[in-house]
Motif scaffolding. Structure first.
Motif, PDB file in Angstrom:
ATOM      1  N   ALA A 202      74.709  16.800  48.963  1.00  0.00           N
ATOM      2  CA  ALA A 202      74.585  18.123  49.581  1.00  0.00           C
ATOM      3  C   ALA A 202      75.929  18.823  49.639  1.00  0.00           C
ATOM      4  O   ALA A 202      76.983  18.189  49.760  1.00  0.00           O
ATOM      5  CB  ALA A 202      74.005  17.990  50.991  1.00  0.00           C
ATOM      6  N   TYR A 203      75.858  20.148  49.562  1.00  0.00           N
ATOM      7  CA  TYR A 203      77.030  21.001  49.704  1.00  0.00           C
ATOM      8  C   TYR A 203      76.765  22.013  50.810  1.00  0.00           C
ATOM      9  O   TYR A 203      75.647  22.544  50.918  1.00  0.00           O
ATOM     10  CB  TYR A 203      77.307  21.765  48.404  1.00  0.00           C
ATOM     11  CG  TYR A 203      77.666  20.909  47.229  1.00  0.00           C
ATOM     12  CD1 TYR A 203      78.994  20.656  46.904  1.00  0.00           C
ATOM     13  CD2 TYR A 203      76.678  20.353  46.420  1.00  0.00           C
ATOM     14  CE1 TYR A 203      79.335  19.868  45.800  1.00  0.00           C
ATOM     15  CE2 TYR A 203      77.005  19.572  45.318  1.00  0.00           C
ATOM     16  CZ  TYR A 203      78.333  19.332  45.018  1.00  0.00           C
ATOM     17  OH  TYR A 203      78.649  18.552  43.936  1.00  0.00           O
ATOM     18  N   VAL A 204      77.788  22.286  51.610  1.00  0.00           N
ATOM     19  CA  VAL A 204      77.699  23.311  52.643  1.00  0.00           C
ATOM     20  C   VAL A 204      78.483  24.529  52.173  1.00  0.00           C
ATOM     21  O   VAL A 204      79.682  24.428  51.882  1.00  0.00           O
ATOM     22  CB  VAL A 204      78.266  22.813  53.987  1.00  0.00           C
ATOM     23  CG1 VAL A 204      78.170  23.918  55.037  1.00  0.00           C
ATOM     24  CG2 VAL A 204      77.522  21.569  54.449  1.00  0.00           C
ATOM     25  N   LEU A 205      77.806  25.665  52.080  1.00  0.00           N
ATOM     26  CA  LEU A 205      78.451  26.913  51.696  1.00  0.00           C
ATOM     27  C   LEU A 205      78.622  27.800  52.921  1.00  0.00           C
ATOM     28  O   LEU A 205      77.666  28.016  53.677  1.00  0.00           O
ATOM     29  CB  LEU A 205      77.635  27.669  50.643  1.00  0.00           C
ATOM     30  CG  LEU A 205      77.987  27.419  49.172  1.00  0.00           C
ATOM     31  CD1 LEU A 205      77.669  25.984  48.796  1.00  0.00           C
ATOM     32  CD2 LEU A 205      77.251  28.389  48.275  1.00  0.00           C
ATOM     33  N   GLU A 206      79.824  28.306  53.098  1.00  0.00           N
ATOM     34  CA  GLU A 206      80.116  29.249  54.178  1.00  0.00           C
ATOM     35  C   GLU A 206      80.946  30.389  53.598  1.00  0.00           C
ATOM     36  O   GLU A 206      82.029  30.156  53.058  1.00  0.00           O
ATOM     37  CB  GLU A 206      80.868  28.557  55.317  1.00  0.00           C
ATOM     38  CG  GLU A 206      80.037  27.477  56.016  1.00  0.00           C
ATOM     39  CD  GLU A 206      80.796  26.803  57.142  1.00  0.00           C
ATOM     40  OE1 GLU A 206      81.982  27.139  57.351  1.00  0.00           O
ATOM     41  OE2 GLU A 206      80.205  25.932  57.807  1.00  0.00           O
ATOM     42  N   THR A 207      80.409  31.594  53.698  1.00  0.00           N
ATOM     43  CA  THR A 207      81.052  32.807  53.168  1.00  0.00           C
ATOM     44  C   THR A 207      81.621  32.601  51.770  1.00  0.00           C
ATOM     45  O   THR A 207      82.763  32.942  51.481  1.00  0.00           O
ATOM     46  CB  THR A 207      82.160  33.321  54.118  1.00  0.00           C
ATOM     47  OG1 THR A 207      83.171  32.296  54.285  1.00  0.00           O
ATOM     48  CG2 THR A 207      81.577  33.683  55.465  1.00  0.00           C
ATOM     49  N   GLY A 208      80.778  32.039  50.912  1.00  0.00           N
ATOM     50  CA  GLY A 208      81.129  31.923  49.508  1.00  0.00           C
ATOM     51  C   GLY A 208      81.976  30.735  49.119  1.00  0.00           C
ATOM     52  O   GLY A 208      82.339  30.577  47.946  1.00  0.00           O
ATOM     53  N   LYS A 209      82.305  29.874  50.072  1.00  0.00           N
ATOM     54  CA  LYS A 209      83.131  28.707  49.787  1.00  0.00           C
ATOM     55  C   LYS A 209      82.415  27.427  50.209  1.00  0.00           C
ATOM     56  O   LYS A 209      81.648  27.424  51.172  1.00  0.00           O
ATOM     57  CB  LYS A 209      84.469  28.797  50.527  1.00  0.00           C
ATOM     58  CG  LYS A 209      85.369  29.931  50.077  1.00  0.00           C
ATOM     59  CD  LYS A 209      86.684  29.904  50.849  1.00  0.00           C
ATOM     60  CE  LYS A 209      87.621  31.015  50.396  1.00  0.00           C
ATOM     61  NZ  LYS A 209      88.910  30.983  51.145  1.00  0.00           N
ATOM     62  N   ILE A 210      82.681  26.348  49.504  1.00  0.00           N
ATOM     63  CA  ILE A 210      82.160  25.041  49.896  1.00  0.00           C
ATOM     64  C   ILE A 210      83.109  24.454  50.943  1.00  0.00           C
ATOM     65  O   ILE A 210      84.288  24.237  50.673  1.00  0.00           O
ATOM     66  CB  ILE A 210      82.044  24.094  48.701  1.00  0.00           C
ATOM     67  CG1 ILE A 210      80.973  24.609  47.739  1.00  0.00           C
ATOM     68  CG2 ILE A 210      81.703  22.671  49.158  1.00  0.00           C
ATOM     69  CD1 ILE A 210      80.877  23.841  46.455  1.00  0.00           C
ATOM     70  N   THR A 211      82.577  24.221  52.133  1.00  0.00           N
ATOM     71  CA  THR A 211      83.405  23.714  53.225  1.00  0.00           C
ATOM     72  C   THR A 211      83.206  22.230  53.473  1.00  0.00           C
ATOM     73  O   THR A 211      84.069  21.576  54.069  1.00  0.00           O
ATOM     74  CB  THR A 211      83.111  24.487  54.522  1.00  0.00           C
ATOM     75  OG1 THR A 211      81.706  24.373  54.824  1.00  0.00           O
ATOM     76  CG2 THR A 211      83.484  25.957  54.376  1.00  0.00           C
ATOM     77  N   LYS A 212      82.072  21.702  53.055  1.00  0.00           N
ATOM     78  CA  LYS A 212      81.808  20.267  53.181  1.00  0.00           C
ATOM     79  C   LYS A 212      80.888  19.826  52.059  1.00  0.00           C
ATOM     80  O   LYS A 212      80.108  20.623  51.528  1.00  0.00           O
ATOM     81  CB  LYS A 212      81.144  19.934  54.527  1.00  0.00           C
ATOM     82  CG  LYS A 212      82.084  19.856  55.717  1.00  0.00           C
ATOM     83  CD  LYS A 212      81.329  19.415  56.964  1.00  0.00           C
ATOM     84  CE  LYS A 212      82.268  19.353  58.171  1.00  0.00           C
ATOM     85  NZ  LYS A 212      83.245  18.252  58.057  1.00  0.00           N
ATOM     86  N   GLN A 213      80.972  18.554  51.729  1.00  0.00           N
ATOM     87  CA  GLN A 213      80.037  17.970  50.776  1.00  0.00           C
ATOM     88  C   GLN A 213      79.956  16.471  51.021  1.00  0.00           C
ATOM     89  O   GLN A 213      80.838  15.869  51.625  1.00  0.00           O
ATOM     90  CB  GLN A 213      80.463  18.240  49.338  1.00  0.00           C
ATOM     91  CG  GLN A 213      81.828  17.706  48.961  1.00  0.00           C
ATOM     92  CD  GLN A 213      82.174  18.037  47.522  1.00  0.00           C
ATOM     93  OE1 GLN A 213      81.642  17.415  46.596  1.00  0.00           O
ATOM     94  NE2 GLN A 213      83.039  19.024  47.329  1.00  0.00           N
ATOM     95  N   GLY A 214      78.854  15.888  50.598  1.00  0.00           N
ATOM     96  CA  GLY A 214      78.653  14.457  50.775  1.00  0.00           C
ATOM     97  C   GLY A 214      77.198  14.120  50.547  1.00  0.00           C
ATOM     98  O   GLY A 214      76.387  14.986  50.190  1.00  0.00           O
ATOM     99  N   THR A 215      76.829  12.878  50.722  1.00  0.00           N
ATOM    100  CA  THR A 215      75.425  12.500  50.599  1.00  0.00           C
ATOM    101  C   THR A 215      74.632  13.169  51.713  1.00  0.00           C
ATOM    102  O   THR A 215      75.187  13.568  52.749  1.00  0.00           O
ATOM    103  CB  THR A 215      75.248  10.982  50.679  1.00  0.00           C
ATOM    104  OG1 THR A 215      75.606  10.541  51.996  1.00  0.00           O
ATOM    105  CG2 THR A 215      76.120  10.271  49.653  1.00  0.00           C
TER     106      THR A 215
END
Length: 238
Positions: A202-215
């Motif tokens: 999974a990827y977390v997108l906030e205002t056009g940027k990836i702020t976190k990622q992981g399983t």
């Protein structure tokens, strides 16, 4: 494998996607979560050529997709189920399914049979106008229509939006079933809890940027993700 590298997309001078990197391995379920306006839908639309990108690269099996015609992208095995379903309301369920196979010249009978097996409700309403279906039935039809192109990578934009909890569970069951049949899934979903439970990554997108990622499991247990996307009840239950 789908690879997005340093993707940037702007609308009228406003950056919607700000240089993101994403990988979707074959056979996986990958989800993008984030608030409205984070750039999730723009990312999916960029992949299928519906949005003009500013810079970056999108490759599928090492072939560059940027600049490629949308029809050719679909021909590569990439299909998008758009947010809001967008079925053809004045056409029947059966006619909507046939439209999903507009590029094919072979027989559709086996595929129609398989889709009716996944969604028995669609078979019951095969000659009913799509505009008269319930929201859940229209979502089933949108997925079924996408499946008619025999995708290798199925992208889904908010498939549970506006649906009752019981229907949502059914949609997620179908997503897992399709994945087990070998279809790669790239999922945008407002129901972060359910999306992360089925996601390999999974990827977390906030205002056009990836702020976190992981399983999916890692992000489910991340306190900041619980706070922002899973709600207080989820935090108490974890």
């Amino acid at each position: 494998m789908l690879k997005i590298k340093d993707l940037q997309v702007s609308y009228g001078g406003i950056e919607a996607v700000k240089g993101i990197d994403i990988e979707v391995p074959d056979g996986s379920i990958v989800t993008l979560i984030g608030a409205n306006g984070a750039g999730k839908s723009t990312t999916l639309r960029s992949i299928v050529g519906l949005v003009k990108t500013k810079s970056g690269s999108i490759t599928y099996n090492d072939e560059e997709l940027l600049g490629m015609d949308t029809t050719k992208i679909v021909g590569k095995g990439i299909t998008l189920v758009p947010e809001g379903r967008h079925v053809f309301p004045d056409l029947t369920v059966f006619e909507n399914l046939k439209i999903g196979a507009y590029m094919r010249k072979d027989s559709l009978d086996e595929d129609i049979k398989n889709i009716y097996g996944l969604f028995p409700r669609l078979e019951e309403r095969s000659w009913q106008q799509a505009g008269t279906l319930s929201g859940g039935e229209q979502q089933m039809l949108a997925v079924g229509r996408a499946m008619m192109s025999r995708p290798k990578l199925l992208m889904m934009d908010e498939p549970s939006l506006g649906l009752a909890p019981l229907i949502v569970k059914g949609i997620f069951d179908i997503i897992e079933t399709l994945n087990k049949e070998g279809i790669t899934i790239l999922l945008i979903e407002q129901n972060a809890n359910m999306a992360l439970k089925i996601a390999d990554y999974a990827y977390v997108l906030e205002t056009g940027k990836i702020t976190k990622q992981g399983t999916g499991k890692e992000l489910l247990s991340d306190e900041s993700i619980k706070e922002a996307y899973l709600g207080k009840s989820q935090r108490k239950n974890k």
